[in-house]
Every structure is written in structure tokens, then in C-alpha cells.
Design an enzyme around this catalytic site. Structure first.
Site, PDB file in Angstrom:
ATOM      1  N   LEU A  42       0.867  -1.192   0.000  1.00 44.95           N
ATOM      2  CA  LEU A  42       0.000   0.000   0.000  1.00 44.95           C
ATOM      3  C   LEU A  42       0.894   1.229   0.000  1.00 44.95           C
ATOM      4  CD1 LEU A  42      -2.921   0.913   2.394  1.00 44.95           C
ATOM      5  CD2 LEU A  42      -0.789   2.201   2.575  1.00 44.95           C
ATOM      6  N   ASN A  43       0.512   2.274  -0.769  1.00 41.39           N
ATOM      7  CA  ASN A  43       1.130   3.583  -0.515  1.00 41.39           C
ATOM      8  C   ASN A  43       0.071   4.665  -0.385  1.00 41.39           C
ATOM      9  OD1 ASN A  43       1.831   2.849  -3.477  1.00 41.39           O
ATOM     10  ND2 ASN A  43       2.365   4.985  -3.543  1.00 41.39           N
ATOM     11  N   ASP A  44       0.090   5.690  -1.173  1.00 43.07           N
ATOM     12  CA  ASP A  44      -0.715   6.892  -0.887  1.00 43.07           C
ATOM     13  C   ASP A  44      -2.215   6.651  -0.705  1.00 43.07           C
ATOM     14  OD1 ASP A  44       1.713   7.597  -1.936  1.00 43.07           O
ATOM     15  OD2 ASP A  44       0.903   8.609  -3.698  1.00 43.07           O
ATOM     16  N   TYR A 103      -1.955   5.505 -10.921  1.00 45.89           N
ATOM     17  CA  TYR A 103      -1.268   6.286  -9.895  1.00 45.89           C
ATOM     18  C   TYR A 103      -2.247   7.178  -9.129  1.00 45.89           C
ATOM     19  CZ  TYR A 103       3.675   5.089 -10.732  1.00 45.89           C
ATOM     20  OH  TYR A 103       4.893   4.469 -10.784  1.00 45.89           O
ATOM     21  N   SER A 104      -1.680   7.962  -8.220  1.00 44.69           N
ATOM     22  CA  SER A 104      -2.519   8.705  -7.267  1.00 44.69           C
ATOM     23  C   SER A 104      -3.426   9.747  -7.910  1.00 44.69           C
ATOM     24  CB  SER A 104      -1.624   9.395  -6.237  1.00 44.69           C
ATOM     25  OG  SER A 104      -1.159   8.426  -5.346  1.00 44.69           O
ATOM     26  N   ARG A 171       1.946  14.697 -12.191  1.00 40.01           N
ATOM     27  CA  ARG A 171       0.982  13.687 -11.726  1.00 40.01           C
ATOM     28  C   ARG A 171       0.214  14.099 -10.473  1.00 40.01           C
ATOM     29  NH1 ARG A 171       6.082  11.283 -10.994  1.00 40.01           N
ATOM     30  NH2 ARG A 171       6.799  11.188  -8.836  1.00 40.01           N
ATOM     31  N   ASP A 172      -0.643  13.183 -10.048  1.00 41.86           N
ATOM     32  CA  ASP A 172      -1.391  13.253  -8.791  1.00 41.86           C
ATOM     33  C   ASP A 172      -2.428  14.382  -8.778  1.00 41.86           C
ATOM     34  OD1 ASP A 172       0.445  11.263  -8.175  1.00 41.86           O
ATOM     35  OD2 ASP A 172       1.747  12.590  -7.005  1.00 41.86           O
ATOM     36  N   GLU A 225       5.273  16.001  -5.093  1.00 43.06           N
ATOM     37  CA  GLU A 225       4.289  14.935  -5.295  1.00 43.06           C
ATOM     38  C   GLU A 225       3.020  15.251  -4.500  1.00 43.06           C
ATOM     39  OE1 GLU A 225       6.457  10.889  -6.431  1.00 43.06           O
ATOM     40  OE2 GLU A 225       6.552  11.240  -4.291  1.00 43.06           O
TER      41      GLU A 225
HETATM   42  C1  FRU Z   1       3.864   9.212  -3.993  1.00 47.50           C
HETATM   43  C2  FRU Z   1       3.788   8.636  -5.401  1.00 47.50           C
HETATM   44  C3  FRU Z   1       2.900   9.507  -6.293  1.00 47.50           C
HETATM   45  C4  FRU Z   1       2.462   8.523  -7.335  1.00 47.50           C
HETATM   46  C5  FRU Z   1       2.284   7.264  -6.534  1.00 47.50           C
HETATM   47  C6  FRU Z   1       2.548   5.984  -7.271  1.00 47.50           C
HETATM   48  O1  FRU Z   1       4.178   8.238  -3.049  1.00 47.50           O
HETATM   49  O2  FRU Z   1       5.070   8.516  -5.957  1.00 47.50           O
HETATM   50  O3  FRU Z   1       3.531  10.647  -6.805  1.00 47.50           O
HETATM   51  O4  FRU Z   1       1.289   8.890  -7.982  1.00 47.50           O
HETATM   52  O5  FRU Z   1       3.151   7.367  -5.425  1.00 47.50           O
HETATM   53  O6  FRU Z   1       2.254   4.880  -6.502  1.00 47.50           O
END
Ligand code: FRU
Length: 472
Positions: A42-44, A103-104, A171-172, A225
């Protein structure tokens, strides 16, 4: 583009099989009241929103491995932040424009529908640096009527639509409504390695025009980010996660940072700048926070209780059991005396199961503690015998021995100490100092759970055993 295709079905089936295969794995260090997937990475946090009376929490999720992979959007929903419904991944990498990662991104609720905006990540095969070439960051929209099924994905923008002095790293998207218009901010890295935020405007949620670029007066990192822009009273605040900031005393000690700054002027006006950067957290594991507004007017922020690229610094031994990372507890944010205050959302008081202040705390993994002080010169709290929170010489320090898995110590300057509130789970600690003026968020991996002991310099002390989340 319809994405109810074979690839989508296969990926969902694979995720379900991997989640099933993870059942019965050792529960050592698995969190009891933190959001995490059944297996994998898991990340963001992504797409946080309230929709038709329920809160939706999406997150970057790869069921395939304990390392970052081709991420999907994992999905939970809850009415009360205590009982959760675990849902199949909402978005998978099933299109050419998002084949190496959904991605996010964020959610916009408008006219009864949920609009999810995200970055479709594509890495071309070949000899590329993946900064200036070889990578696509596409802006994609998926719309849902029920918050459960996302019937189609539309590619809205490609790298060639972003300013020409941006690298491939744009991104994001965070999308929100302001003064009857829609706005989107994107984190970007320019070709001269400067982090910034692009501001777009739209009347119809699909056609976007660039209206501004937000930067600090001096260059602050090469990439920003996960930007977030929100309003508290008359203040405009930009939260973002810059990369490549040098440590400065107690500040900026992690591999990457997350923080906030006031916007000087208005974000739509040319010439406005991003003010001084303030770190949101002083612990070892906090990144890429996102916020949303609830219908009762609260601004709630959730972060990733983790960081990217931390292998050179410390580790997460829970990977041995097939998973890494979780989200932080949600925090309500507000302003007091020009300080951004983070307090655990009030719903978390419902996790209190029993008062164990003067009971044996052995073996209790999930607890909340409240310790009050009358501005002592010096004091110390011990958690599970290996974690110390020390106040001395006007600095508060969190330190670990072996349970830190490489995490040693982090500090913040603090003029005076009045209150420490702690949320401790099987393998994490979140420490709210002086009512949330400073926060320390960290993983740690105790081998045994002996409880919490403040020293005699405190004026009050209470501990509650917490119940874990319930799942339906
Ligand atoms: C931040 C990040 C975002 C990206 C996502 C990919 O942790 O690098 O910039 O969208 O994680 O998993």
C-alpha cells in the site's frame, strides 16, 4: 472507454486469489485499527470523499508483492470510521494509458456522481532516463454513479498537453470546486529540476486550461508529489510532498518530506507564491497526505504511514508476512495561533474498549494514552520497553532500540509541554503533542507488548485498550 474488459476481470480475479491465499498468514504486527489491504503493498491515500452518506477511502495498492508494483486503487468504505467494508480494487491497470500503474489522484463529488481523477502511468520499454523520456503520465477520469462500479475511463490529457518545460513527471491530480468553477492541481518536475504545482481550471470537468503555476520564492526540491489545496477560514493552504530537501537540524530528516504552506495571494492569480514550508510530521513514516471535507464541515487528512525509497535507512520486517504499510489514522485539521493543528477524528473515541490505566497492560497491542504535564523541565515515556519519548532541553525526541528496525531518533524543538496523546497499534505509534501542534508518526516492531509508562513528571495519565476495526 469501457473498461469492463477481459483484462480488468482477470486482474480483479488475480487480486481476489492473492487476497484469499493470504488468509491465515501470521497476524504478528498486522494492524488492528489502521487501514491496510489484505495482502501486498500500500502507498498513498487516494480519492478520499464522502458520497451518499458513506466515506470512501481509496489507496495505492499492489496485491502482487510487498514492494511498489503496478498499482491499483484499493478501496474501503465506512459510515463511522470503525466498521469497514473491504471492496475489490476500484481501478486496475487495464488500459494502454495506465498499464504500469493507476497512480494517485482524487475524487470530486458533483451532481450525485463520483468523479475519480488519476494519473495513468506508462513506462516505455527501452533505454530511457524515465524523467525526460520513456514515461507517460496521463490524466484519466473514471466516473461512478454508485461509488462501487466505475463504468468507463476517459483519457483527458497527455504529457504533450502539459507545459513544454515540464519533464514527464506531472501527476497526482487533486480536483475541487471553488467559486462555481472546477480546479485541478498537478504536481510537477520541470526540466530544470524544480518542483511546482500546475493549476488548471474547467467549466465542465473534462476540458482543462492552465491558469497558473505555483512555486516557492526559492527553489524547494526537484519534484512536488501529491499536492492538495484547501481552505481553512480565509486561508488558502497548499500541502505537498517535495523531494530532494536537505536535512537542517531537526528538520527534513526523512528521505522525502510532507508539509504545508500558505498561498500568498490567491492560487488563481498570477504572481502568487507559496510561503514557508512547514513539516506536517516529525516521525519516521509519513508521506503523501490527502484531505477532504465532510458534510459537517470538517477537513480530514489521511497520510501514508510509510515512505518510498527508504531501504537505505530502515526496514519494515512485516514484509516477511506478505504485506507492507498502512494508512495513518484520520486527523481533523484546523488552525490555532497560526499553527496547523492535527487531532485524531472524534470517531476514534468510539474505539475505546476499557480503561486500563491501573491494570496490567501486558500483551495489549492497541491502546490510546493521554498524558498531561505542567511544563516540566524534563520527562520520559516508555512504550513496550524499547520506544522512548523524551522531553529535555526544550526538545521532544522519539527514539527506538531494536524495535525501530533501523529507526533511531527524531526530534522537534518545543518551548513547553502540556499534553501528549498517543495511538499505538501492533506496529505503529502516532503521537499528538500539545493538542496536535506537532505529530510524530512511525512504524515500529515490538517483539512483546508490555504497555506504556510515563515517569513521575506528568500530572495526569490515562490509558484505554482500543478495539480493532470491524469488517463486514
Ligand atoms: C507518492 C507517489 C505519487 C504517485 C504514486 C505511485 O508516493 O510517488 O507521486 O502517484 O506514489 O504509486
Amino acid at each position: 472507454m469501457k473498461f469492463n474488459n477481459i483484462k480488468h476481470k482477470n486482474l480483479l480475479q488475480t487480486a481476489a486469489l492473492l487476497e484469499k491465499a493470504a488468509e491465515g498468514r501470521p497476524s504478528k504486527w498486522r494492524q488492528l485499527f489502521h487501514i491496510m489491504p489484505k495482502t501486498g503493498w500500500l502507498n498513498d491515500p487516494n480519492g478520499l470523499c464522502e458520497f451518499k452518506g458513506e466515506y470512501h477511502i481509496f489507496y495505492q495498492y499492489s496485491p502482487f508483492d510487498t514492494k511498489p508494483g503496478t498499482n491499483f486503487w484499493g478501496h474501503y468504505k465506512t459510515k463511522d470510521f470503525i466498521t469497514y467494508e473491504y471492496l475489490p480494487p476500484a481501478l486496475c491497470c487495464d488500459q494502454n494509458f495506465d498499464c504500469h500503474g493507476v497512480y494517485s489522484g482524487s475524487a470530486l463529488i458533483d451532481e450525485g456522481k463520483m468523479y475519480l481523477y488519476y494519473t495513468g502511468n506508462v513506462k516505455q520499454l527501452g533505454d530511457f532516463d524515465y524523467i525526460n523520456n520513456g514515461r507517460e503520465h496521463n490524466l484519466v477520469l473514471a466516473v461512478s454513479e454508485d461509488g462501487l462500479t466505475f463504468d468507463d475511463k476517459t483519457l483527458l490529457m497527455k504529457n504533450s498537453d502539459y507545459p513544454s518545460d515540464c519533464t514527464c513527471h506531472v501527476r497526482d491530480p487533486k480536483v475541487f470546486k471553488y467559486n462555481d468553477k472546477f480546479y485541478m492541481i498537478l504536481g510537477s518536475r520541470t526540466t530544470d529540476d524544480t518542483g511546482e504545482v500546475l493549476v488548471y481550471e474547467s467549466d465542465n470537468k473534462t476540458n482543462w486550461r492552465l491558469v497558473n503555476r505555483l512555486r516557492t520564492a526559492e527553489k524547494f526540491g526537484y519534484m512536488w508529489e501529491c499536492p492538495d489545496l484547501f481552505f481553512l477560514g480565509d486561508k488558502q493552504i497548499l500541502a505537498f510532498s517535495p523531494q530532494d530537501i536537505e536535512a537542517e537540524g531537526f528538520k527534513y530528516n526523512n528521505v522525502y518530506q510532507s508539509g504545508w504552506a500558505f498561498i500568498k495571494g490567491s492560487f488563481t492569480e498570477e504572481g502568487c507564491t507559496v510561503g514557508e514550508f512547514n513539516e506536517l510530521d516529525r516521525g519516521f513514516d509519513f508521506y503523501a497526505p490527502q484531505s477532504f471535507e465532510t458534510s459537517d464541515g470538517r477537513r480530514i487528512m489521511i497520510g501514508w504511514l510509510g515512505l518510498p525509497d527508504l531501504e537505505d535507512y530502515y526496514s519494515n520486517p512485516c514484509e516477511e508476512f506478505g504485506w507492507s504499510h498502512c494508512l495513518t489514522i484520520p486527523r481533523e485539521i484546523s488552525f490555532k495561533d497560526n499553527k496547523l493543528i492535527q487531532s485524531p477524528i472524534r470517531e476514534y473515541e468510539n474505539l475505546r474498549e476499557s480503561d486500563i490505566t491501573s491494570k496490567n497492560q501486558n500483551g495489549i497491542k492497541a491502546f490510546e494514552a493521554l498524558i498531561t504535564y505542567n511544563n516540566p523541565e524534563k520527562t520520559e515515556i516508555t512504550v513496550h520497553s524499547d520506544c522512548k519519548i523524551t522531553y529535555e532541553n526544550k526538545a521532544l525526541t522519539l527514539s527506538f532500540g531494536k524495535s525501530g528496525a533501523g529507526r533511531k531518533s527524531r526530534s522537534v524543538s518545543l518551548e513547553s509541554l502540556s499534553k501528549i496523546r498517543i495511538f499505538c497499534d501492533s506496529s505503529s505509534i502516532e503521537i499528538f503533542v500539545n493538542g496536535g501542534e506537532e505529530v510524530f508518526t512511525s512504524r515500529f516492531y515490538p517483539e512483546s507488548y508490555s504497555g506504556i509508562t510515563p515517569d513521575e513528571n506528568c500530572t495526569g495519565f490515562k490509558v484505554w485498550k482500543l478495539k480493532g476495526f470491524e469488517y463486514k
